[in-house]
Design an enzyme around this catalytic site. Sequence first.
Site, PDB file in Angstrom:
ATOM      1  CB  ALA A 107      -1.056   0.043   1.347  1.00 25.96           C
ATOM      2  CB  SER A 111      -1.374   7.224  -4.366  1.00 19.80           C
ATOM      3  OG  SER A 111       0.157   7.590  -4.029  1.00 19.80           O
ATOM      4  CG  ASP A 130       4.533  -1.203   1.888  1.00 15.84           C
ATOM      5  OD1 ASP A 130       4.178  -0.849   0.655  1.00 15.84           O
ATOM      6  OD2 ASP A 130       5.576  -1.503   2.164  1.00 15.84           O
ATOM      7  CG  ASP A 173       0.073  -0.985  -7.100  1.00  9.84           C
ATOM      8  OD1 ASP A 173       0.262  -0.909  -8.342  1.00  9.84           O
ATOM      9  OD2 ASP A 173       0.599   0.116  -6.468  1.00  9.84           O
ATOM     10  CB  CYS A 226       4.016   1.252 -12.975  1.00 15.96           C
ATOM     11  SG  CYS A 226       5.466   1.288 -11.741  1.00 15.96           S
TER      12      CYS A 226
HETATM   13  C1  LIG Z   1       4.247  -0.163  -6.477  1.00 14.05           C
HETATM   14  S1  LIG Z   1       4.508   0.193  -4.881  1.00 14.05           S
HETATM   15  C2  LIG Z   1       2.796   0.400  -3.862  1.00 14.05           C
HETATM   16  C3  LIG Z   1       2.527   1.572  -4.171  1.00 14.05           C
HETATM   17  C4  LIG Z   1       1.156   1.892  -3.870  1.00 14.05           C
HETATM   18  N1  LIG Z   1       0.046   0.869  -3.759  1.00 14.05           N
HETATM   19  C5  LIG Z   1       0.414   3.411  -3.941  1.00 14.05           C
HETATM   20  O1  LIG Z   1      -0.189   3.394  -4.972  1.00 14.05           O
HETATM   21  O2  LIG Z   1       0.727   4.477  -3.317  1.00 14.05           O
HETATM   22  C6  LIG Z   1       4.962  -1.551  -3.976  1.00 14.05           C
HETATM   23  C7  LIG Z   1       5.142  -1.511  -2.697  1.00 14.05           C
HETATM   24  O3  LIG Z   1       5.009  -2.876  -2.249  1.00 14.05           O
HETATM   25  C8  LIG Z   1       5.823  -2.813  -1.088  1.00 14.05           C
HETATM   26  N2  LIG Z   1       6.398  -4.156  -0.889  1.00 14.05           N
HETATM   27  C9  LIG Z   1       7.624  -4.905  -1.515  1.00 14.05           C
HETATM   28  N3  LIG Z   1       7.553  -5.983  -1.284  1.00 14.05           N
HETATM   29  C10 LIG Z   1       6.533  -6.415  -0.447  1.00 14.05           C
HETATM   30  C11 LIG Z   1       6.057  -7.464   0.473  1.00 14.05           C
HETATM   31  N4  LIG Z   1       6.484  -8.732   0.036  1.00 14.05           N
HETATM   32  N5  LIG Z   1       4.769  -7.375   0.778  1.00 14.05           N
HETATM   33  C12 LIG Z   1       4.064  -6.349   1.161  1.00 14.05           C
HETATM   34  N6  LIG Z   1       4.780  -5.292   0.397  1.00 14.05           N
HETATM   35  C13 LIG Z   1       5.740  -5.383  -0.218  1.00 14.05           C
HETATM   36  C14 LIG Z   1       6.800  -1.937  -1.238  1.00 14.05           C
HETATM   37  O4  LIG Z   1       7.703  -1.425  -0.008  1.00 14.05           O
HETATM   38  C15 LIG Z   1       6.269  -0.619  -1.770  1.00 14.05           C
HETATM   39  O5  LIG Z   1       5.656   0.158  -1.076  1.00 14.05           O
END
Ligand SMILES: C[S@@+](CC[C@H](N)C(=O)[O-])C[C@H]1O[C@@H](n2cnc3c(N)ncnc32)[C@H](O)[C@@H]1O
Length: 298
Positions: A107, A111, A130, A173, A226
């Site tokens: 998360a 956003s 997250d 995401d 993305c």
């Molecule tokens: C693409 S970003 C998410 C953007 C967010 N959904 C937004 O719209 O603001 C991916 C996120 O996944 C988190 N992440 C990475 N590995 C993860 C895991 N194993 N479990 C949960 N979150 C994870 C990262 O810390 C990062 O914040």
Amino acid sequence: MRFSRYREIIPEFSVFCRSLYASLPTHLRVNTLKASTTEIRLRLERRGLALAPTDQTGLVLLVASLPQPGTLLEYALGLFHPQALSSVVTALAMAPTPDHLVLDLCASPGSKTSLLAQLMKNRGVVVANDSSSTRVATLTANLKRLGVTNTVVTCYSGQQFPLHGRFHRVLVDVPCSAEGTLRTGVHGTLPATIRPRPGLVVLQRALLLRAFDLLEPGGMLVYSTCTYDPQENEGAIQFLLEERPGRVKPIDLDFPHSPGLTRWQETMYDPSIQHCWRIYPHQLDTVGFFLARVARDL
Ligand SMILES: C[S@@+](CC[C@H](N)C(=O)[O-])C[C@H]1O[C@@H](n2cnc3c(N)ncnc32)[C@H](O)[C@@H]1O
């Protein structure tokens, strides 16, 4: 050229390549939890900003030349959130309602979580998860600034999120190679590489499986990246369909996009995957995105 391997799959490939020379536009998503779109728009216009509405929802304003939106008082007041149009589309594809229990598995910085809460009118419940404790702090700060009150924050590895309850909607995401964020700007050149992240595809698939397992029967998930890489996109959905009884659903929104691929190099994908969306910058001027809606049958 960095994207030449996508020549066969990206429509109007030369137009796509030219679009990467323009800077990414700044989109501001108005926060109707705090004020009406008209009020927020008027406040920003009084600051001399030239704004154009960019979608039929009335939630997103395109602003010409605003390099640092976070320096405005209206940002601190939580009246808007700088958010790519494709990110807004992803939250809209979740179609949450005020009585839903919603999970946002990856998360931060929030956003999409905050837009989900806004679409739910701060009712129902959102669980925003997250795995990064530092990024959870940013997520929490954003939710507070934006006046979100229906959301609890957790910090699990998403692929191990507890299976104690089930959700009407899950957003997954995932972390990805982020090719869709690459633009040269008017004078620059494309970064030659994004640092390879071993294990990324494995992680994405594990997150997607857990997201599906956390759905109520009759529930729906949205998987998004993305990036343009079919392995991280259609490949993940194909994997899910082979592992779980999910069904890919059409996305009933009206934004320019291309369909999901049914073939990449030697790999064939399930025909239903064409219901997924590929968002390209020459079709919708924003960050390149992929999104899939998958339902769990009753
Ligand atoms: C693409 S970003 C998410 C953007 C967010 N959904 C937004 O719209 O603001 C991916 C996120 O996944 C988190 N992440 C990475 N590995 C993860 C895991 N194993 N479990 C949960 N979150 C994870 C990262 O810390 C990062 O914040």
